[in-house]
Design a protein around this motif. Structure first.
Motif, mmCIF file in Angstrom:
data_model
loop_
_atom_site.group_PDB
_atom_site.id
_atom_site.type_symbol
_atom_site.label_atom_id
_atom_site.label_comp_id
_atom_site.label_asym_id
_atom_site.label_seq_id
_atom_site.Cartn_x
_atom_site.Cartn_y
_atom_site.Cartn_z
ATOM 1 N N ALA A 197 0.829 -1.210 0.000
ATOM 2 C CA ALA A 197 0.000 0.000 0.000
ATOM 3 C C ALA A 197 0.862 1.257 0.000
ATOM 4 C CB ALA A 197 -0.930 -0.006 1.206
ATOM 5 N N VAL A 198 1.963 1.223 0.732
ATOM 6 C CA VAL A 198 2.882 2.367 0.771
ATOM 7 C C VAL A 198 3.489 2.595 -0.606
ATOM 8 C CG1 VAL A 198 5.132 3.116 1.661
ATOM 9 C CG2 VAL A 198 3.388 2.260 3.239
ATOM 10 N N ARG A 202 3.032 6.030 -2.825
ATOM 11 C CA ARG A 202 4.143 6.845 -3.274
ATOM 12 C C ARG A 202 4.178 6.943 -4.797
ATOM 13 N NH1 ARG A 202 4.797 10.505 -1.137
ATOM 14 N NH2 ARG A 202 6.960 10.818 -1.766
ATOM 15 N N ALA A 203 3.836 5.844 -5.472
ATOM 16 C CA ALA A 203 3.792 5.874 -6.936
ATOM 17 C C ALA A 203 2.757 6.872 -7.441
ATOM 18 C CB ALA A 203 3.502 4.484 -7.481
ATOM 19 N N ALA A 204 1.701 7.068 -6.645
ATOM 20 C CA ALA A 204 0.645 8.021 -7.003
ATOM 21 C C ALA A 204 0.916 9.420 -6.456
ATOM 22 C CB ALA A 204 -0.696 7.518 -6.482
ATOM 23 N N GLY A 205 2.045 9.600 -5.773
ATOM 24 C CA GLY A 205 2.395 10.901 -5.237
ATOM 25 C C GLY A 205 1.687 11.267 -3.950
#
Length: 255
Positions: A197-198, A202-205
């Motif tokens: 989930a983290v 982070r990939a989605a900002g």
């Protein structure tokens, strides 16, 4: 009365927080890595800082305090034990002291370890604790000034708060912390799910702060140092909780 809390990204990976009491208009800023993004966030919401709460003396948490205080007239609050290393304080506080932001009542916790004199601010009615570099999402701060035993006592104090408490920590370190945590408990299903989930966040900002204390208790290796299965995983069966914590912290320092 619950505070409305806003996360403000600063510098490269720091967070400051706005804590706003709608009933009175009072707004606290927790830590000030730099003034400009905080002033922008206040302006966007039509809020004015009435208080600045400082957790510890490191530059990436206090460098913007003089500018923000000058721009807003906010009252600066920090630890009496560390006053010599902090920007000028209007109020020096210690463990157990009350802090009030409008109608919201909080209290000061001494969470020394990362630094000596580090404090956290707990607002129980808002289910919020501002921990900066003591308890962090899936981690904890390096033990720069205190001892591992001192840091363990501080983390244990935070771990004893209600499990639905939101933990507002000072940095976006969660993804790296997750990679390390998996070296301690690679078969912890809750940790595996959280790490995924983290990474997605982070990939989605998206920020991974705040986190929920119950989630930290289930996945954060530093809080879990007391558990027999974690001690076994690091070949420290029979060790004290503080000794196991010190070993995990040493491993993270080398990671």
């Amino acid at each position: 009365m619950a505070l409305e809390i806003v996360t403000v990204p600063c510098l490269s990976d720091n967070y400051a927080f706005l804590a706003h009491d709608a009933a009175t208009g009072a707004t606290a800023v927790v830590d000030v890595p730099e003034a400009a993004p905080i002033l922008n966030a206040l302006r966007e919401r039509g809020w004015k800082a009435s208080h600045i709460l400082i957790t510890h003396h490191h530059a990436d948490h206090v460098d913007g305090v003089p500018a923000l205080a000058a721009a807003t007239g906010a009252r600066v609050i920090g630890a009496a034990a560390d006053a010599r290393r902090l920007p000028r304080l209007d109020e020096a506080v210690k463990e157990g002291d009350a802090v009030r932001i409008g109608m919201a009542a909080g209290r000061v916790l001494d969470v020394s370890g990362h630094t000596v004199g580090h404090v956290a601010f707990h607002f129980p009615d808002s289910k919020a604790v501002f921990t900066a570099d003591s308890l962090m999402a899936l981690g904890c701060g390096r033990v720069f000034e205190g001892t591992p035993e001192q840091m363990w006592r501080s983390l244990s104090k935070l771990a004893a708060l209600p499990p639905d408490t939101q933990v507002y920590s000072g940095h976006e370190y969660t993804q790296a912390n997750a990679r390390f945590a998996l070296t301690i408990e690679p078969e912890n299903d809750a940790l595996i799910s959280r790490a995924e989930a983290v990474s997605a966040a982070r990939a989605a900002g998206r920020a991974t702060v705040p986190s929920v204390l119950s989630e930290e208790l289930a996945t954060n290796p530093f809080l879990r140092a007391r558990l027999p299965e974690v001690k076994a995983a690091i070949d420290m069966k029979g060790a004290s909780d503080a000794e196991a914590f010190a070993q995990i912290r040493a491993r993270k320092d080398r990671f």
